[in-house]
Write an enzyme that holds these catalytic residues in place. Structure first.
Site, PDB file in Angstrom:
ATOM      1  N   GLY A  46       0.824  -1.115  -0.061  1.00  0.00           N
ATOM      2  CA  GLY A  46       0.030  -0.118  -0.011  1.00  0.00           C
ATOM      3  C   GLY A  46       0.936   1.214   0.035  1.00  0.00           C
ATOM      4  CD  GLN A  51       3.219   5.955   2.283  1.00  0.00           C
ATOM      5  OE1 GLN A  51       2.211   5.476   2.194  1.00  0.00           O
ATOM      6  NE2 GLN A  51       4.182   5.248   3.135  1.00  0.00           N
ATOM      7  CB  CYS A  94       4.859   2.379   7.244  1.00  0.00           C
ATOM      8  SG  CYS A  94       4.210   3.850   6.346  1.00  0.00           S
ATOM      9  CG  LEU A  95       6.341   1.072   1.446  1.00  0.00           C
ATOM     10  CD1 LEU A  95       5.889   1.240   0.120  1.00  0.00           C
ATOM     11  CD2 LEU A  95       7.541  -0.121   1.174  1.00  0.00           C
ATOM     12  CG  HIS A 136      -1.249   1.390   7.078  1.00  0.00           C
ATOM     13  ND1 HIS A 136      -0.109   0.937   7.844  1.00  0.00           N
ATOM     14  CD2 HIS A 136      -0.376   2.121   6.286  1.00  0.00           C
ATOM     15  CE1 HIS A 136       0.963   1.407   7.681  1.00  0.00           C
ATOM     16  NE2 HIS A 136       0.846   2.314   6.887  1.00  0.00           N
ATOM     17  CD  GLU A 137      -1.230   2.534   2.649  1.00  0.00           C
ATOM     18  OE1 GLU A 137      -0.768   3.624   2.458  1.00  0.00           O
ATOM     19  OE2 GLU A 137      -0.493   1.559   3.046  1.00  0.00           O
ATOM     20  CG  HIS A 140       0.087   6.975   5.415  1.00  0.00           C
ATOM     21  ND1 HIS A 140       0.976   7.395   5.896  1.00  0.00           N
ATOM     22  CD2 HIS A 140       0.429   5.677   4.886  1.00  0.00           C
ATOM     23  CE1 HIS A 140       1.972   6.491   6.027  1.00  0.00           C
ATOM     24  NE2 HIS A 140       1.312   5.431   5.443  1.00  0.00           N
TER      25      HIS A 140
HETATM   26 NI    NI Z   1       2.197   3.458   5.570  1.00  0.00          NI
END
Ligand code: NI
Length: 170
Positions: A46, A51, A94-95, A136-137, A140
């Site tokens: 994701g 991000q 998470c990236l 989660h996304e 953000h």
């Molecule tokens: Ni994330």
């Protein structure tokens, strides 16, 4: 298509609220393609637009298992309008917080409304990993990352580790 640089904590942009998208056109689709390529290259399941430095309410997600065909999903202006009463715990990563993981509890299922790749209205009842990933996304988009659910001490430790990771991999 292009692979975009992913920002990491404690970048202040990750704390900002993303703005709704006005128009789903070819220019936006080119950005969606770049986001997807960036997510696959990372690799991740994701990615939110913030991000890669753009404060727009856009997510790309693909939770298909490795041994199945890819299933890229694009969520534009997503809105969670229902969550289940029961919860599920996933070990989340998470990236923007590379190499760090924590068990996070969230509603096990959710229903989401959004615009798809073609700007068409869609509704989805998500379960299991997809439900967790969407939540989660979506966080953000509100300037929240998963370590915000942890104690301050743990959060500080995670940020320190990420700073070291970024420095070592520069
Ligand atoms: Ni994330």
């Amino acid at each position: 298509m292009a692979i975009l640089p992913i920002i990491t904590v404690p970048d202040p942009l990750l704390k900002k609220i993303s703005k709704p998208v006005d128009n789903v056109d070819d220019k936006l689709r080119a950005f969606l393609d770049d986001m997807l390529e960036t997510m696959y290259a990372a690799p991740g399941v994701g990615l939110a637009a913030v991000q890669v430095g753009r404060l727009a309410r856009i997510l790309v997600i693909d939770t298909a298992p490795d041994d199945e065909d890819p299933n890229p999903m694009f969520f534009i202006n997503p809105d969670i309008f229902w969550t289940s009463d029961d919860f599920a715990v996933y070990n989340e990563g998470c990236l923007s917080i590379p190499e760090q993981y924590a068990d996070i509890e969230r509603p096990a299922e959710c229903k989401v409304r959004y615009l798809d790749y073609n700007g068409k209205k869609q509704e989805l009842h998500a379960k299991e990993l997809l439900a967790t990933c969407i939540q989660h996304e979506m966080d953000h988009l509100e300037g929240v990352v998963f370590i915000d659910y942890l104690s301050k001490i743990k959060r500080t430790m995670y940020v320190k580790k990420v700073k070291k990771y970024v420095k070592d991999n520069d």
